[in-house]
Each structure stands twice: as C-alpha cells, then as structure tokens.
Write a protein that holds these residues in place. Structure first.
Motif, PDB file in Angstrom:
ATOM      1  N   TRP A 175       3.826   6.875   5.823  1.00 52.15           N
ATOM      2  CA  TRP A 175       4.359   6.102   6.939  1.00 52.15           C
ATOM      3  C   TRP A 175       4.987   4.801   6.454  1.00 52.15           C
ATOM      4  O   TRP A 175       5.945   4.310   7.035  1.00 52.15           O
ATOM      5  CB  TRP A 175       3.247   5.777   7.934  1.00 52.15           C
ATOM      6  CG  TRP A 175       2.848   6.928   8.788  1.00 52.15           C
ATOM      7  CD1 TRP A 175       3.457   8.147   8.852  1.00 52.15           C
ATOM      8  CD2 TRP A 175       1.764   6.972   9.704  1.00 52.15           C
ATOM      9  NE1 TRP A 175       2.815   8.948   9.742  1.00 52.15           N
ATOM     10  CE2 TRP A 175       1.771   8.260  10.291  1.00 52.15           C
ATOM     11  CE3 TRP A 175       0.787   6.073  10.097  1.00 52.15           C
ATOM     12  CZ2 TRP A 175       0.831   8.649  11.244  1.00 52.15           C
ATOM     13  CZ3 TRP A 175      -0.143   6.458  11.052  1.00 52.15           C
ATOM     14  CH2 TRP A 175      -0.127   7.728  11.623  1.00 52.15           C
ATOM     15  N   CYS A 176       4.421   4.252   5.406  1.00 53.59           N
ATOM     16  CA  CYS A 176       4.961   2.999   4.865  1.00 53.59           C
ATOM     17  C   CYS A 176       6.433   3.186   4.477  1.00 53.59           C
ATOM     18  O   CYS A 176       7.284   2.337   4.771  1.00 53.59           O
ATOM     19  CB  CYS A 176       4.140   2.556   3.661  1.00 53.59           C
ATOM     20  SG  CYS A 176       3.852   3.885   2.469  1.00 53.59           S
ATOM     21  N   ARG A 181       5.093   3.842  -1.918  1.00 51.81           N
ATOM     22  CA  ARG A 181       3.896   4.602  -2.311  1.00 51.81           C
ATOM     23  C   ARG A 181       3.902   4.844  -3.823  1.00 51.81           C
ATOM     24  O   ARG A 181       2.887   4.737  -4.485  1.00 51.81           O
ATOM     25  CB  ARG A 181       3.881   5.941  -1.559  1.00 51.81           C
ATOM     26  CG  ARG A 181       2.681   6.785  -1.868  1.00 51.81           C
ATOM     27  CD  ARG A 181       2.735   8.109  -1.127  1.00 51.81           C
ATOM     28  NE  ARG A 181       3.908   8.897  -1.490  1.00 51.81           N
ATOM     29  CZ  ARG A 181       4.193  10.095  -0.985  1.00 51.81           C
ATOM     30  NH1 ARG A 181       3.384  10.634  -0.082  1.00 51.81           N
ATOM     31  NH2 ARG A 181       5.270  10.748  -1.346  1.00 51.81           N
ATOM     32  N   ILE A 225       1.841  -4.431   0.456  1.00 49.11           N
ATOM     33  CA  ILE A 225       2.937  -3.686  -0.180  1.00 49.11           C
ATOM     34  C   ILE A 225       4.006  -4.633  -0.730  1.00 49.11           C
ATOM     35  O   ILE A 225       4.497  -4.466  -1.842  1.00 49.11           O
ATOM     36  CB  ILE A 225       3.558  -2.691   0.836  1.00 49.11           C
ATOM     37  CG1 ILE A 225       2.470  -1.770   1.371  1.00 49.11           C
ATOM     38  CG2 ILE A 225       4.710  -1.914   0.204  1.00 49.11           C
ATOM     39  CD1 ILE A 225       2.922  -0.823   2.465  1.00 49.11           C
ATOM     40  N   CYS A 261      -4.754   1.808  -1.963  1.00 50.94           N
ATOM     41  CA  CYS A 261      -3.810   2.743  -1.323  1.00 50.94           C
ATOM     42  C   CYS A 261      -4.316   4.162  -1.511  1.00 50.94           C
ATOM     43  O   CYS A 261      -4.651   4.555  -2.628  1.00 50.94           O
ATOM     44  CB  CYS A 261      -2.419   2.569  -1.942  1.00 50.94           C
ATOM     45  SG  CYS A 261      -1.276   3.880  -1.490  1.00 50.94           S
ATOM     46  N   ILE A 262      -4.367   4.938  -0.414  1.00 45.59           N
ATOM     47  CA  ILE A 262      -4.909   6.296  -0.518  1.00 45.59           C
ATOM     48  C   ILE A 262      -3.798   7.316  -0.766  1.00 45.59           C
ATOM     49  O   ILE A 262      -4.037   8.513  -0.695  1.00 45.59           O
ATOM     50  CB  ILE A 262      -5.731   6.673   0.731  1.00 45.59           C
ATOM     51  CG1 ILE A 262      -4.870   6.547   2.005  1.00 45.59           C
ATOM     52  CG2 ILE A 262      -7.001   5.830   0.832  1.00 45.59           C
ATOM     53  CD1 ILE A 262      -5.485   7.206   3.214  1.00 45.59           C
ATOM     54  N   GLN A 263      -2.590   6.854  -1.060  1.00 42.71           N
ATOM     55  CA  GLN A 263      -1.485   7.759  -1.403  1.00 42.71           C
ATOM     56  C   GLN A 263      -1.321   8.853  -0.336  1.00 42.71           C
ATOM     57  O   GLN A 263      -1.433  10.060  -0.612  1.00 42.71           O
ATOM     58  CB  GLN A 263      -1.702   8.368  -2.802  1.00 42.71           C
ATOM     59  CG  GLN A 263      -1.605   7.338  -3.920  1.00 42.71           C
ATOM     60  CD  GLN A 263      -0.157   6.888  -4.138  1.00 42.71           C
ATOM     61  OE1 GLN A 263       0.759   7.694  -4.287  1.00 42.71           O
ATOM     62  NE2 GLN A 263       0.076   5.575  -4.149  1.00 42.71           N
ATOM     63  N   CYS A 264      -1.050   8.411   0.892  1.00 46.85           N
ATOM     64  CA  CYS A 264      -0.938   9.335   2.027  1.00 46.85           C
ATOM     65  C   CYS A 264       0.055  10.460   1.736  1.00 46.85           C
ATOM     66  O   CYS A 264       1.108  10.212   1.142  1.00 46.85           O
ATOM     67  CB  CYS A 264      -0.439   8.590   3.259  1.00 46.85           C
ATOM     68  SG  CYS A 264      -1.468   7.214   3.709  1.00 46.85           S
ATOM     69  N   ILE A 276       3.305   1.603  -5.853  1.00 44.24           N
ATOM     70  CA  ILE A 276       1.887   1.214  -5.740  1.00 44.24           C
ATOM     71  C   ILE A 276       1.047   2.069  -6.695  1.00 44.24           C
ATOM     72  O   ILE A 276       0.155   1.571  -7.389  1.00 44.24           O
ATOM     73  CB  ILE A 276       1.398   1.362  -4.283  1.00 44.24           C
ATOM     74  CG1 ILE A 276       2.129   0.375  -3.378  1.00 44.24           C
ATOM     75  CG2 ILE A 276      -0.113   1.140  -4.192  1.00 44.24           C
ATOM     76  CD1 ILE A 276       1.907   0.599  -1.887  1.00 44.24           C
ATOM     77  N   ILE A 336      -2.350  -2.435   3.076  1.00 45.44           N
ATOM     78  CA  ILE A 336      -2.065  -2.691   1.658  1.00 45.44           C
ATOM     79  C   ILE A 336      -0.984  -3.784   1.574  1.00 45.44           C
ATOM     80  O   ILE A 336      -0.017  -3.770   2.342  1.00 45.44           O
ATOM     81  CB  ILE A 336      -1.542  -1.407   0.964  1.00 45.44           C
ATOM     82  CG1 ILE A 336      -2.477  -0.216   1.215  1.00 45.44           C
ATOM     83  CG2 ILE A 336      -1.318  -1.641  -0.526  1.00 45.44           C
ATOM     84  CD1 ILE A 336      -3.882  -0.376   0.718  1.00 45.44           C
ATOM     85  N   CYS A 349       1.316   0.938   7.732  1.00 46.12           N
ATOM     86  CA  CYS A 349       0.330   1.445   6.755  1.00 46.12           C
ATOM     87  C   CYS A 349      -0.933   1.929   7.464  1.00 46.12           C
ATOM     88  O   CYS A 349      -1.483   1.245   8.324  1.00 46.12           O
ATOM     89  CB  CYS A 349       0.000   0.344   5.752  1.00 46.12           C
ATOM     90  SG  CYS A 349      -1.373   0.757   4.665  1.00 46.12           S
ATOM     91  N   VAL A 350      -1.397   3.087   7.056  1.00 47.60           N
ATOM     92  CA  VAL A 350      -2.535   3.721   7.722  1.00 47.60           C
ATOM     93  C   VAL A 350      -3.808   2.870   7.602  1.00 47.60           C
ATOM     94  O   VAL A 350      -4.674   2.901   8.490  1.00 47.60           O
ATOM     95  CB  VAL A 350      -2.721   5.151   7.138  1.00 47.60           C
ATOM     96  CG1 VAL A 350      -3.268   5.105   5.718  1.00 47.60           C
ATOM     97  CG2 VAL A 350      -3.577   6.008   8.011  1.00 47.60           C
ATOM     98  N   VAL A 351      -3.920   2.076   6.568  1.00 47.38           N
ATOM     99  CA  VAL A 351      -5.118   1.248   6.366  1.00 47.38           C
ATOM    100  C   VAL A 351      -5.254   0.211   7.488  1.00 47.38           C
ATOM    101  O   VAL A 351      -6.346  -0.271   7.786  1.00 47.38           O
ATOM    102  CB  VAL A 351      -5.090   0.575   4.965  1.00 47.38           C
ATOM    103  CG1 VAL A 351      -6.322  -0.281   4.730  1.00 47.38           C
ATOM    104  CG2 VAL A 351      -4.973   1.633   3.875  1.00 47.38           C
TER     105      VAL A 351
HETATM  106  S1  SF4 Z   1       0.584   4.140   4.377  1.00 43.77           S
HETATM  107 FE1  SF4 Z   1      -0.642   2.601   3.239  1.00 43.77          FE
HETATM  108  S2  SF4 Z   1      -2.278   3.786   2.296  1.00 43.77           S
HETATM  109 FE2  SF4 Z   1      -0.708   5.257   2.903  1.00 43.77          FE
HETATM  110  S3  SF4 Z   1       0.631   5.511   1.101  1.00 43.77           S
HETATM  111 FE3  SF4 Z   1       1.495   3.873   2.330  1.00 43.77          FE
HETATM  112  S4  SF4 Z   1       0.614   1.982   1.487  1.00 43.77           S
HETATM  113 FE4  SF4 Z   1      -0.668   3.683   0.765  1.00 43.77          FE
END
Ligand code: SF4
Ligand SMILES: Cc1cc2nc3c(=O)[nH]c(=O)nc-3n(C[C@H](O)[C@H](O)[C@H](O)COP(=O)(O)OP(=O)(O)OC[C@H]3O[C@@H](n4cnc5c(N)ncnc54)[C@H](O)[C@@H]3O)c2cc1C
Ligand code: SF4
Length: 486
Positions: A61-62, A73, A124, A54-57, A76, A122, A113-115
């Motif tokens: 969006w999650c 977030r 989640i 997880c890149i801790q956006c 995680i 992720i 999730c942006v990934v």
């Molecule tokens: S959108 Fe995905 S990568 Fe970004 S904070 Fe949430 S779980 Fe982490």
C-alpha cells in the motif's frame, strides 16, 4: 483406508511492532535562534532497526500511495539488510529528486502503511534519507539512444525537473527555461531548517550526463512568445510547468503599509541570504504549509519576538501538514482560530490588525465548512509586522487563451486534454499540490509527450528505460495493484 492428514496450519500473520525508532531533533531553545536543520538523520544502526519493523507486505500500500510509485518497500528491505548502496540505487531509480524529497515529502506512503493500523507507520521518508546519507548516492543518470527531438520545459519546479529527467533518460534533448536565477520552483521558499538549495543542486547534479540544457533568468511569454518555441526554435513539444509563483492578497485596507509582507517573498528573501527585517509582534495570516513556514521563520528572525497565527477556520480544517503544526506549537507559536482580517491598522507602518470572529457554516461542495463573519465582533490585535500567507496563483503573462488552460483550485494551470495536453497540439501543462504530486503529474505529461513524439517519428512508445543505463525498463513492484490517491 489411511486417515487424511490434517491441513497444514496457516502461517501466523507477521507481528507488527507499533513503536517507531525515534527521530532525533534539535532542542527548541537552540533551533529557534537560527535556521539550523531541525530533524536529524537516523544513525545507520537506528535506520536498520526501523527498517526491520517493515513486514514487507505482499500488497505494498505504501507504494500504491506514492504519486511517483517509489519502490519504498524494496529500499526498506535493503536498509534492513544493511545494504545502503543498493537502497540508494533503488531510491534514485524512480526518484530523481530524492535528496529534496527525503526531507520535505508529505509522505503519503506513511499514511497508507499497514503498521499505522496498530501504531506509528514505518518512517519511510526518513529511511529514504538514510539510504542516501549512507549509500553511494552520487550516481549519474544515463540517456538512452538520442531521439533527435527537442522538448522545451517552461519552469524548473518539481514538475519541470521531473519531466526533464523522464524525457532526458528516454533520449530526448530538453531545454529547461526558468525565470528565476535558481532552480527548484517553490522548493526555493522552503526554510533551511527543513531543506536547502544544496539539496536541489545535489539532485540536479545527477542529471549531468542527460541532454538537458538549463536556461535561467528567462521569463517565457515575456522574453519571447511561447509559440516561438514550436514555430521557430526547433522544439517539437513544450511542457508548461509554471506552477504558482505569485502570492494572493487579503484584499483588505492597509495591505500596502510598510510592515506587511507577502509570505512567498519573505521566505524566498531569507533563503537568498537577504537582510529581512521583522518586528517583535508578528501576525501571520493563513492556515497552510506556507503559513507554518512563515510563523517558524518569523520567530527565528525576530530575535525573541512573539508570533501569532490567525486562521479563519478551526484547527481541524487547517490544511497544514500536522508535522509542521506540531513543530510550530513546540516552538511556542500562538494560534488564533476562527478569526479573519478586516483591515490592517496603522498610519505610516503597521500598528495592528483588525480581525472579526467567524462561525463555521455547513460544509460546501468540497466538504469544507464555509466561514461566516459575525457582525460586531471586530477587535484589533496590536502588531508591527503582518505576513500574508493565504495562497499562491499562477502568473499567466504571455500564456494566451489559445492554450485553453484550466486553473486548479490551488492555482496552477493545466491542460484539459489527455496527458494534460492544452488547446495547442504539442503543448502540455500541469503542476501539483506538493512536490511529489507535481512530479507524478509530470510523469503523466512525459508519457504523453513521449507518445506524441513517437507518433511524429512513426514509432511505438515504450516504458521508461532503466535510468542507470541497464537492460531493464520501469516495472511496478510485485503485488502493486492500483494507485491510491490521498
Ligand atoms: S505498507 Fe508499511 S509495512 Fe507494508 S511494505 Fe509498506 S512500509 Fe512495509
Ligand atoms: C513555503 C512553501 C513550503 C512548501 N512546503 C512543501 C513541503 O514541505 N512538501 C511538499 O511536498 N510541498 C511543499 N510545498 C508545495 C510545493 O513546493 C509545490 O507543490 C511544488 O513546488 C509545485 O511544483 P510545480 O513544479 O508545479 O510548480 P512551482 O514549484 O511553482 O515551479 C514553477 C516554476 O516555474 C517558474 N516560472 C513561472 N513562470 C515562468 C515563465 N513564464 N518562464 C519561466 N519560468 C517560469 C517559476 O519561477 C518556478 O520556478 C511548499 C510550498 C511553499 C510555497
Ligand atoms: S516520495 Fe514521498 S510519498 Fe513517495 S515513498 Fe518517498 S516519502 Fe513516500
């Protein structure tokens, strides 16, 4: 003049790791012989590895996609640090049904999730499970100062349970009336290979210090009239969260033959430990999640039988969760698309189901292609059991027209007013298309009930207090802008 120093280089965007740490599952040959759990929890080490993806956006969006604004977030991050106790506390802070949801939530967060743009999002939901498995999760919710006002909740499904929590932590005295002998609503029909009654009870146990009274085996509207709650029993507000407790039928000849089973009853009876019998050639009609649970449960009950799913639209149109469809395919379920039942064949027991081909017409107002039967295309599929999984509806016995309820396309009743207020002041009604959506609408109702009761007390209303009795109140995570509804 000294030369201007060049602007500092922009920090490189964080690198996305598109590959998910795999989630172990029970092998098909073994898992289809009984109702053992299919998905295994991550090990601690795997959970930490997955959480580190997880890149801790900055804009999460999650979190925006989660109907209850679960701060995933943050949990995680705690898992990535190996602090499972803090991860569990963060999870339970917004989510009183986390033990159930970490197994069955449709994880709208993961779709956002942006990934996902580069690979597999992720995990989640599975990290929520790791938080609770390895962290201190036997926490107890704490009520704030008593408000001395009583609220009745009718129905102990996810919406009713969430409202009882929301109002309980705010200091209201809540009574939950449930017609069944067990709590959890339609979660009681979810097969044990996905979640069990014990998960609901683990969640409910954290309510033990709240002023919540549980009354089971009481069908409100039949045992006593709904308006008695406000007029005689001392409640100042009522939440009708009765969901969709009865099944829809096919409406074809032969539906009353022995061997035809409504999916809800079939699944509920299995979970109760009843000796439910199916044959060896089973046809399940439907294309949603209840149909998926029915095919997979029927396979487990059949002792090596064959199970076929018949759905009137195509694969693309199936509303079932792709994870469940994949599970059913792995287990060898046969799918027949674009066929609809015409009648069930048999004299004193099911012997087959006559189906007709369907062509898909242009999309309707809701964007779904309408099914058009093809005359002369009838054929009979031999079978000894038919399970009907074509949707649910509300049982409105005892709920009068004065409530002015709206029935949603998926069958549950809701109030038309602000905060789901019904036609009767002080009575609210809502539900949801999934566990977490039902919880989200219950939060809206609880906010509305809180505002209504604060008005009666002549006090201002405030945000949800810290459910663990701390000083803080509920705040949306930093970076959160607007809810996404998927
Ligand atoms: S959108 Fe995905 S990568 Fe970004 S904070 Fe949430 S779980 Fe982490
Ligand atoms: C087989 C199956 C599998 C599912 N799988 C998933 C899944 O994996 N993930 C997911 O998110 N969602 C799933 N769902 C959907 C999810 O269970 C529902 O969206 C959710 O339970 C709706 O919650 P609710 O509180 O609005 O209503 P319900 O769950 O229907 O609860 C309503 C409650 O009210 C009670 N009640 C009704 N009338 C009265 C009365 N007059 N007096 C007292 N009590 C009354 C009922 O007995 C019931 O307990 C599944 C549903 C089914 C049927
Ligand atoms: S409750 Fe469901 S949607 Fe919300 S964060 Fe958890 S898995 Fe995602």
């Amino acid at each position: 003049m000294p030369a201007e120093s060049p602007p500092a280089p922009k920090p490189a965007p964080p690198k996305l790791n598109p590959v998910r740490v795999s989630i172990a599952e029970e092998a098909v040959a073994e898992r289809t012989t009984d109702f053992r759990e299919v998905l295994h929890a991550y090990s601690k080490e795997d959970a930490i590895l997955e959480a580190k993806r997880c890149i801790q956006c900055r804009r999460p969006w999650c979190v925006e996609a989660c109907p209850i604004t679960q701060d995933c977030r943050e949990y995680i991050l705690q898992v990535a640090k190996g602090d499972f106790d803090e991860a569990a506390r963060v999870t339970l802070r917004e989510n009183p049904l986390a033990t159930s949801l970490c197994k069955v939530c449709y994880h709208y967060c993961e779709d956002a999730c942006v990934v996902k743009k580069k690979g597999v999002p992720i995990a989640i939901r599975h990290l929520k499970r790791a938080s609770l498995e390895y962290g201190e999760s036997d926490l107890v919710y704490v009520p704030s100062k008593p408000k001395n006002q009583r609220v009745a909740v009718i129905g102990a499904g996810p919406a009713g349970l969430m409202a009882a929590w929301e109002l309980g932590v705010r200091g209201y005295s809540v009574t939950v009336f449930e017609q069944e002998e067990r709590y959890g609503g339609l979660m009681q029909t979810i097969p044990a290979y996905r979640m069990t009654d014990a998960d609901v009870e683990t969640d409910r146990a954290r309510f033990r210090d709240l002023d919540v009274t549980w009354v089971k085996g009481t069908k409100v509207g039949v045992a006593f009239p709904v308006d008695r709650l406000l007029k005689e029993d001392g409640y100042q507000a009522v939440f009708v969260s009765i969901g969709t407790s009865t099944h829809r039928t096919l409406g074809v000849a032969g539906e009353n033959l022995p061997g035809v089973l409504p999916a809800l009853d079939f699944l509920k009876e299995i979970n109760r430990g009843a000796d439910v019998k199916v044959g060896h050639e089973i046809v399940v009609v439907g294309g949603g999640d209840v149909a998926m649970d029915s095919v997979r449960s029927a396979l487990r009950k059949s002792g090596g039988g064959h199970v076929t799913l018949v759905y009137r639209r195509g694969r693309q149109e199936m509303p079932a969760d792709p994870e469940e469809v994949h599970g059913a395919e792995q287990e060898g379920i046969r799918f027949i698309f674009q066929k609809a039942p015409v009648r069930i064949v048999g004299t004193d027991h099911v012997e087959g189901i006559m189906v007709q081909s369907i062509e898909l017409g242009p999309p309707d107002a809701g964007g779904r292609r309408s099914p058009l039967p093809v005359p002369g295309s009838e054929e009979t599929l031999p079978c000894d059991t038919v399970i009907v999984a074509v949707g649910q509806k509300a049982d409105l016995q005892g709920f009068g027209s004065d409530l002015d309820l709206k029935l949603t396309s998926q069958g549950w009743p809701e109030g038309k007013g602000k905060g789901f207020q019904t036609g009767v002041p002080g009575i609210f009604a809502a539900g949801g298309r999934s566990v977490v959506y039902a919880m989200g609408t219950a939060t809206e109702v609880a906010d509305a009930i809180d505002a209504y009761l604060a008005g009666l007390r002549g006090e201002p209303t405030g945000p949800r207090p810290d459910p663990f009795g701390g000083e803080g109140t509920f705040v949306r995570p930093a970076g959160y802008t607007t809810p996404i509804r998927i």
